[in-house]
Enzyme design. Structure first.
Site, PDB file in Angstrom:
ATOM      1  N   GLY A 185     -46.551 -29.178 124.539  1.00 51.65           N
ATOM      2  CA  GLY A 185     -45.425 -29.690 125.187  1.00 51.65           C
ATOM      3  C   GLY A 185     -44.119 -28.625 125.037  1.00 51.65           C
ATOM      4  CD  GLU A 205     -53.283 -31.419 124.494  1.00 46.71           C
ATOM      5  OE1 GLU A 205     -52.246 -32.238 124.951  1.00 46.71           O
ATOM      6  OE2 GLU A 205     -54.349 -31.916 124.402  1.00 46.71           O
ATOM      7  N   PRO A 206     -50.229 -26.155 126.033  1.00 53.89           N
ATOM      8  CG  PRO A 206     -50.526 -24.091 126.406  1.00 53.89           C
ATOM      9  CD  PRO A 206     -51.339 -25.413 126.118  1.00 53.89           C
ATOM     10  NE  ARG A 220     -39.211 -32.361 134.965  1.00 54.34           N
ATOM     11  CZ  ARG A 220     -38.407 -31.723 134.582  1.00 54.34           C
ATOM     12  NH1 ARG A 220     -37.521 -30.874 135.310  1.00 54.34           N
ATOM     13  NH2 ARG A 220     -38.085 -31.892 133.205  1.00 54.34           N
ATOM     14  CB  CYS A 256     -31.921 -43.279 152.805  1.00 52.27           C
ATOM     15  SG  CYS A 256     -30.463 -44.343 153.296  1.00 52.27           S
TER      16      CYS A 256
END
Length: 472
Positions: free
Chosen positions: A281, A323-324, A367, A398
């Site tokens: 991560g 796990e990059p 995000r 909207c």
């Protein structure tokens, strides 16, 4: 001469970048207002006379050919970052996070660059299968894999299934028994470490849906059950402490606890597990306030941590996986939009903000609304001599929360027809895109050596109606 600004804005990306949270920051007028901050963009991104090019393709030309909004994927940058992690972690297995962004083209690149692939749904596994990815290099994550997903994983011969519950262990054992097959299994554990960039909290991470708790004893129980189940080949432990991580402090605590359990399994269960996955991560730069570590530095620090803990425990070092996360594809993509309307509004205290509305929004980048994420932006289609003005880049949906970039200083003369580019949109933007307001999801356009190629085409109204069977 640097001047202080009471709102705390700092320069970034040829404009001025909002810095929140925090107090006042010093401002420096850029010597070249069109210069790009390299850490925010893919490696081939350049600006000339205000026009942004990626992979040798000017974005106005790309938009003229493919329309807007569009995700722009820099193939050379993606491959370079994949190789950087592969080479830095040469003694590890490097797993690309399919959930960040996945398509058959990217899977082919991963295969060619020698990486492994992490999937967490039947759909992601189907992409890997369609692309012909080596199944022995696939890891299958997920806290609630269906029976059908487990059956498919076993039939395809995935290299490892990361189990996340006692029910799943039973379900997977039943699948392998019925088929007379064996599958490699890793047990996901909760180490009690929660990492958020530079901080970690040693107790807060227990209360979440993933993994077996080490502290409660569930993790050891899960290992025993996997070891005893026919058809399940116990590979090792899997730990994940968070996402958008900028240093290795949390990994040190997690490694100590996971390796302690690894040693306990050897002593009490009589099994020396051959592998261990420490997650990853790793963070990327969304603004100039983010300072990611390079893969070589991360590899050196994490390897030292594992070596030290294994020596202290007197256990052999397992083969490690990493796990990059977003760190490979995140910076390799930007999103280009066209400005539709510009509106200036008054703020408290007499300040003013310009609302720059673009032809995309939360349907292509959720995000900001979902995580309060920060992004940068720049005008991509022309040079401006106007003084910068405080702006908010918003979408066309909207929703009042339909914000792409919360705060950025853009040229004061931004106008309809301008192109705005947002860097760092490779991870969790297209993969979380939606048809909210029946928006059509943008294409992913690859760029390489001055040419474009379609990775994912733009959706059409026919795609919207493909599943609408109400009227025949």
């Amino acid at each position: 001469m640097p001047t202080a600004h009471p709102s705390g804005w700092a320069h970034a990306d040829g404009a001025l970048r909002a810095n929140r949270p925090g107090g006042p920051h010093w401002l420096r007028e850029p010597s070249d207002p069109d210069a790009l901050v390299p850490s925010l963009w893919s490696q081939t991104a350049t600006k000339a006379d205000g026009v942004l090019s990626v992979g040798g393709v000017p974005l106005p030309e790309l938009v003229s050919e493919h329309g807007s909004p569009a995700y722009v994927l820099d193939e050379a940058d993606f491959r370079s970052r994949a190789r950087a992690f592969r080479d830095a972690f040469a003694a590890y297995d490097v797993y690309y996070a399919g959930k960040a962004f996945l398509c058959t083209t990217v899977v082919r690149w991963l295969a060619e660059e020698g990486l492994s692939l992490d999937v967490c749904s039947g759909g992601e596994l189907a992409v890997a299968e369609r692309a012909g990815f080596p199944m022995e290099r696939v890891g299958f994550h997920g806290n609630n894999k269906t029976l059908a997903e487990l059956e498919r994983a076993v039939e395809l011969g995935v290299g490892r299934v990361i189990v996340d519950s006692f029910h799943e262990i039973e379900r997977l054992a039943s699948v392998t028994s019925e088929r007379g097959r064996t599958v490699g299994v890793m047990v996901r554990v909760t180490a009690g470490v929660e990492a958020h960039t530079h901080e970690y909290i040693a107790t807060a991470h227990e209360d979440q849906k993933f993994g077996f708790s080490i502290a409660s004893g569930d993790a050891l129980d899960a290992v025993r059950r996997v070891h005893e189940a026919p058809g399940l080949r116990l590979l090792g432990l899997h730990s994940h402490i968070g996402s958008q991580i900028f240093d290795t402090s949390g990994f040190e605590v997690a490694a100590r606890r996971v390796l302690a359990l690894h040693a306990t399994v050897s002593e009490e269960v009589g099994v020396e597990m051959p592998e261990m996955d420490l997650g990853g991560g790793f963070g990327i730069a969304y603004t100039t306030q983010d300072d990611p570590s390079d893969p070589a530095q991360l590899a050196t620090e994490i390897t030292k941590i594992v070596e030290h803990e294994c020596r202290a425990l007197g256990v052999a070092e397992p083969r490690l996986s990493i796990e990059p996360g977003r760190a490979i594809v995140g910076p390799s993509m930007c999103t280009v939009y066209e400005v539709g309307t510009v509106k200036e509004v008054a703020l408290d205290g007499g300040a003013r903000r310009t609302y720059v509305s673009v032809d995309g929004g939360m349907s292509d980048n959720i995000r900001t609304a979902l995580y309060d994420a920060d992004y940068s932006a720049t005008i991509a289609s022309r040079r401006s001599g106007s003084a910068p003005a405080l702006a908010r880049v918003v979408g066309k949906h909207c929703e009042a929360g339909d914000i792409v970039v919360k705060d950025e200083f853009l040229p004061g003369d931004v106008r309809p027809g301008d192109l705005v580019a947002v860097p760092g949109t490779g991870a969790y933007c297209r993969s979380m895109a939606s048809n909210y307001n029946h928006a059509l999801r943008p294409p992913v356009i690859g760029v390489r050596d001055g040419k474009t190629f379609t990775v994912l085409r733009r959706e059409t109204e026919a795609d919207l109606f493909a599943t609408d069977v109400g009227v025949l």
